[in-house]
Design an enzyme around this catalytic site. Structure first.
Site, PDB file in Angstrom:
ATOM      1  N   ARG A 228       1.077   1.291   0.745  1.00 45.32           N
ATOM      2  CA  ARG A 228      -0.189   0.603   0.454  1.00 45.32           C
ATOM      3  C   ARG A 228      -0.236  -0.762   1.151  1.00 45.32           C
ATOM      4  NH1 ARG A 228       1.364   1.342  -5.740  1.00 45.32           N
ATOM      5  NH2 ARG A 228       2.372   3.153  -4.823  1.00 45.32           N
TER       6      ARG A 228
ATOM      7  N   LYS B  85      15.818   3.585  -2.889  1.00 44.65           N
ATOM      8  CA  LYS B  85      15.671   4.920  -3.467  1.00 44.65           C
ATOM      9  C   LYS B  85      17.048   5.512  -3.781  1.00 44.65           C
ATOM     10  CE  LYS B  85      11.461   6.356  -0.999  1.00 44.65           C
ATOM     11  NZ  LYS B  85      10.616   6.586  -2.184  1.00 44.65           N
TER      12      LYS B  85
END
Ligand code: BES
Ligand code: ZN
Ligand code: ZN
Length: 488
Positions: A343, A269
């Site tokens: 996920r 990120k």
């Protein structure tokens, strides 16, 4: 803070500050403090707008040292959600002034138990300060010691509501405390230890699946995410079993994403704002907090909580883009972006919950930045494979004032996550990012009724509100508790 329910009249209450909720369209007349409210209204200083306040010293004809007027907005629109905010505003206005004794009289507000419960929640939530690690100038050094709530009629019917409000407010603050802990202090194992201590204190069952056990079970997707971190992963399982045999065979699972820090992994990120990624375990904190309340409110159905906990780091053992992992369920996933890790860990946790005999699954996860693009910071996204369970969740969210909005889940969206080399990729393209993430989760629920709550936009407050400190919100603890306690 001690909360005391009584029936004393406004003029008789001796206190540091006496709070009165006033509406734009209905305000006290001359009977309160010699008509001061009308005077302030005429001058435009206090009109009764929601969240507005005015503090009056030595109000005429009252034993209280101060009178705090709190705006409630329009009377007809004053719901428990508004009441919760008003409770927070009172605390956050008076506490910084060092006022230790506060009272409120609820007159002229239809005082059903839901209203009182919301007020108590608001008071407790407003009292939370994320200042544990400050050593000086701590807002929480100032304390409201006593908060008296005076009602016109008998207090007996309201005692249960007071209890619920306190239990739920404290549970939500417990979740906020966990979220606020920085990732160097709250590793996956530390989070598990906090959950275990809480379970022991409140009489819940607790099981921790360690890395070895998860390897045995074949949690390839979860373990892949964890590879880059020196901190071992853990799956926290907390169990609530009702004392009396339940009337149904339903068994609720609540599941929360527990990424104690999300660097993004190799798909790293940007550094700006990365410090906030300590809140990527907000889902896990919410389900742990909810279990704390469930243990005390004792719903009629069994509830089991699962919190897959990992740290998503870059390291010489970190998983790479293009890696293919095999999930607990057996399906393979190509990891096209290591930052789409939620996920992956939830895939294994959802299948595990389904195979452990849970009949209904509800999960919360700070899953996608895209959910904040779609809904801003006001609503959680709701994704489901089952209209009935989705309705239950939406009804609960309405009842407790945690805003949620449903998204489409057409199977056509599954085409977005195709992979040439595995059963699916872990990302879709640019569009509908929150939906494709949910469609990936759906692959792992084994056909069980399931709802996914994407809380990435609401679990953290960037600026404080008049009724709430900045930082972790503890959303959606209240929704989970309401679903469990209103199941029947
Ligand atoms: N934890 C993030 C989602 C997130 C973003 C939470 C902002 C809170 C605030 C999640 O693991 C993530 O990084 N998702 C990616 C998915 C993308 C790579 C498909 C995202 O949202 O950018
Ligand atoms: Zn991520
Ligand atoms: Zn994440």
């Amino acid at each position: 803070m001690e909360l005391i329910l009584g029936t004393a009249k406004a003029s008789d209450i001796e206190t540091g500050a006496f709070a009165v909720i006033c509406f734009k369209d209905e305000k006290p007349g001359d009977e309160l403090a010699g008509g001061i409210v009308k005077e302030l209204d005429d001058s435009g200083e206090f009109t009764g707008k929601a969240l507005e306040t005015a503090l009056i010293h030595h109000p005429a004809g009252m034993k209280a040292t101060r009178l705090l007027l709190v705006g409630g907005g329009e009377k007809a629109k004053f719901t428990p959600a508004e009441m919760r905010k008003a409770g927070g505003v009172i605390v956050r206005t008076l506490k910084p002034k060092g006022i230790a004794d506060v009272a409120i009289r609820l007159k002229g507000i239809t005082l059903d138990p839901a209203m009182l419960e919301a007020l108590v929640e608001g008071i407790i939530l407003g009292d939370f300060e994320p200042d544990l690690h400050k050593t000086a100038d701590k807002p929480s050094d100032k304390k409201i010691e006593h908060f008296r709530i005076s009602v016109p009629e008998e207090t007996a019917p309201l005692i249960d509501a007071l209890h619920r409000g306190r239990v739920i407010g404290e549970a939500q603050n417990f979740a906020r405390t966990l979220v606020n802990e920085p990732a160097n202090l709250l590793t996956p194992l530390k989070l598990a230890a906090c959950a275990k201590d809480m379970a022991a204190e409140f009489g819940l069952g607790c099981e921790l699946l360690d890395e070895g056990r998860m390897r045995q079970l074949g949690f390839g997707a979860l373990l892949g995410v964890s590879m880059g971190s020196a901190e071992p992963p853990v799956m926290i399982v907390l169990k609530y079993t009702p004392a009396a045999p339940p009337a149904t065979t339903d068994h609720l699972a609540i599941i929360g994403k527990g990424v104690t820090f999300d660097t993004g992994g190799v798909s790293i990120k940007p550094s700006e704002g990365m410090e906030k990624m300590k809140y990527d375990m907000g889902g896990a904190a919410a389900v742990i907090g909810a279990m704390r309340a469930i243990a005390q409110l004792k719903p009629a159905i069994p509830v089991t909580m699962y919190a897959p906990c990992v740290e998503n780091m870059v390291g010489h053992k970190a998983q790479r883009p293009g890696d293919i992992v095999t999930t607990y369920q057996g399906k393979t996933i190509e990891v096209l972006n290591t930052d789409a890790e939620g996920r992956l860990i939830l895939a294994d946790a959802l299948t595990y919950a389904a195979r452990q005999g849970c009949t209904h699954l509800v999960n919360a996860a700070t899953l996608t930045g895209a959910i904040a693009v779609a809904l801003g910071h006001l609503y959680s996204g709701v994704f489901s494979n089952n209209d009935e369970l989705q309705e239950r969740v939406l009804a609960a969210s309405k009842a407790v004032g945690e805003r949620m909005w449903p998204f489409p889940m057409d199977d056509d969206y599954k085409d977005y996550v195709k992979s040439s080399f595995a059963d699916m990729g872990n990302i879709g393209g640019r569009w509908g990012g929150s939906i494709t993430a949910a469609k990936i989760l759906q692959e792992f629920v084994e056909g069980k009724p399931w709802v996914h709550l994407d809380i990435a936009g609401v679990a953290w407050l960037d600026e404080s509100k008049p009724f709430l400190a900045k930082g972790p919100t503890g959303t959606p603890v209240r929704t989970f508790v309401h679903i469990a306690t209103n199941w029947a």
